[in-house]
Design a protein around this motif. Structure first.
Motif, short mmCIF file in Angstrom:
data_model
loop_
_atom_site.label_atom_id
_atom_site.label_comp_id
_atom_site.label_asym_id
_atom_site.label_seq_id
_atom_site.Cartn_x
_atom_site.Cartn_y
_atom_site.Cartn_z
N GLY A 68 0.81 -1.21 0.00
CA GLY A 68 0.00 0.00 0.00
C GLY A 68 0.86 1.28 0.00
O GLY A 68 2.07 1.20 -0.10
N MET A 69 0.18 2.43 0.15
CA MET A 69 -1.25 2.60 0.32
C MET A 69 -2.02 2.07 -0.89
O MET A 69 -1.52 2.11 -2.01
CB MET A 69 -1.61 4.06 0.55
N TYR A 70 -3.25 1.64 -0.63
CA TYR A 70 -4.05 1.01 -1.67
C TYR A 70 -5.03 1.99 -2.31
O TYR A 70 -5.43 1.82 -3.46
CB TYR A 70 -4.80 -0.18 -1.08
N LYS B 227 -7.26 3.89 5.87
CA LYS B 227 -7.13 4.38 7.25
C LYS B 227 -5.69 4.79 7.54
O LYS B 227 -5.43 5.82 8.15
CB LYS B 227 -7.58 3.29 8.22
N ARG B 228 -4.75 3.96 7.12
CA ARG B 228 -3.33 4.25 7.32
C ARG B 228 -2.88 5.31 6.33
O ARG B 228 -3.18 5.24 5.14
CB ARG B 228 -2.51 2.97 7.14
N PHE B 229 -2.15 6.31 6.81
CA PHE B 229 -1.73 7.45 6.00
C PHE B 229 -0.21 7.43 5.90
O PHE B 229 0.50 7.82 6.82
CB PHE B 229 -2.22 8.75 6.65
N LEU B 230 0.30 6.96 4.77
CA LEU B 230 1.74 6.90 4.56
C LEU B 230 2.25 8.19 3.93
O LEU B 230 1.81 8.59 2.86
CB LEU B 230 2.11 5.72 3.65
N THR B 231 3.19 8.83 4.62
CA THR B 231 3.92 9.95 4.04
C THR B 231 5.22 9.40 3.44
O THR B 231 5.57 8.23 3.66
CB THR B 231 4.29 10.98 5.13
#
Length: 210
Positions: A37-39, A44-48
């Motif tokens: 991901g992110m997908y 819900k999970r926020f990848l920077t």
């Protein structure tokens, strides 16, 4: 080879397209791709891009994967973040020539691509051709061939330098903000893919404790 795809939030809508191009090429060479991901933009999970770097380091340090494909809008931020963490040698790759030269000259274990800058008509073709050149030859073969010995020697020197200039990842994880680390791995698919492949019990136990 086990390969991880890691994308940050701004490029999450392209996940399915990038995964398809990467998986089609990698699987043809006998490699396995894990989509971390992110997908989608609604995850819900926020990848920077900084979390991309941490996630790449976790995956490579524990030998859960052998190679990471990441990126962001320009590819620059994710590349910088990856190289800030231990056990990651990431190249900024924008085209097939970059991909080939990085694997042959530098022999690193991660690449960061630009998924917004100059990504227009034919963007998926550039991805496909880039991934094709990424896996066309064994890493570290050298280019040009008469430079192979010197390039391989420099790779060993850099590997050694990083063992001195970077602390062990477990120490870094314990010092980082716990919410930052938890937010990086807080996705059900992470657990499904990571823990069966993780070869570092101490890091696995720490991440589970979060």
């Amino acid at each position: 080879m086990k390969i991880a795809l890691v994308l940050e939030n701004s490029q999450a809508p392209k996940n399915a397209l990038i995964f398809k191009e990467l998986n089609d090429v990698a699987s043809a060479h006998g490699h396995e791709v894990f989509n971390y991901g992110m997908y989608s933009a609604e995850d819900k999970r926020f990848l920077t891009y900084v979390r991309n770097g941490l996630l790449a380091s976790i995956l490579l340090s524990t030998k859960a994967v052998d190679f990471v494909v990441t990126g962001c809008g320009t590819g620059e931020g994710a590349c910088l973040a990856c190289n800030a963490f231990p056990n990651v040698q990431c190249g900024h790759v924008t085209n097939p020539t970059d991909a080939y030269l990085f694997t042959q000259v530098n022999g690193g274990n991660a690449i960061s691509l630009p998924y917004a800058q100059n990504f227009g008509w034919g963007g998926e073709l550039n991805l496909r051709y880039t991934f094709e050149k990424l896996f066309v030859s064994p890493f570290g073969g050298g280019y040009p061939k008469e430079r192979a010995e010197a390039e391989q020697a420099n790779k060993k020197i850099l590997d050694h330098v990083k063992t001195i200039t970077h602390r062990p990842l477990i120490d870094i994880l314990k010092d980082l903000d716990k919410d930052f680390v938890k937010g990086t791995i807080d996705d059900p698919k992470f657990a499904e893919m990571f823990y069966p492949n993780c070869q570092d019990d101490e890091i696995a136990a720490f991440l589970k404790s979060l």
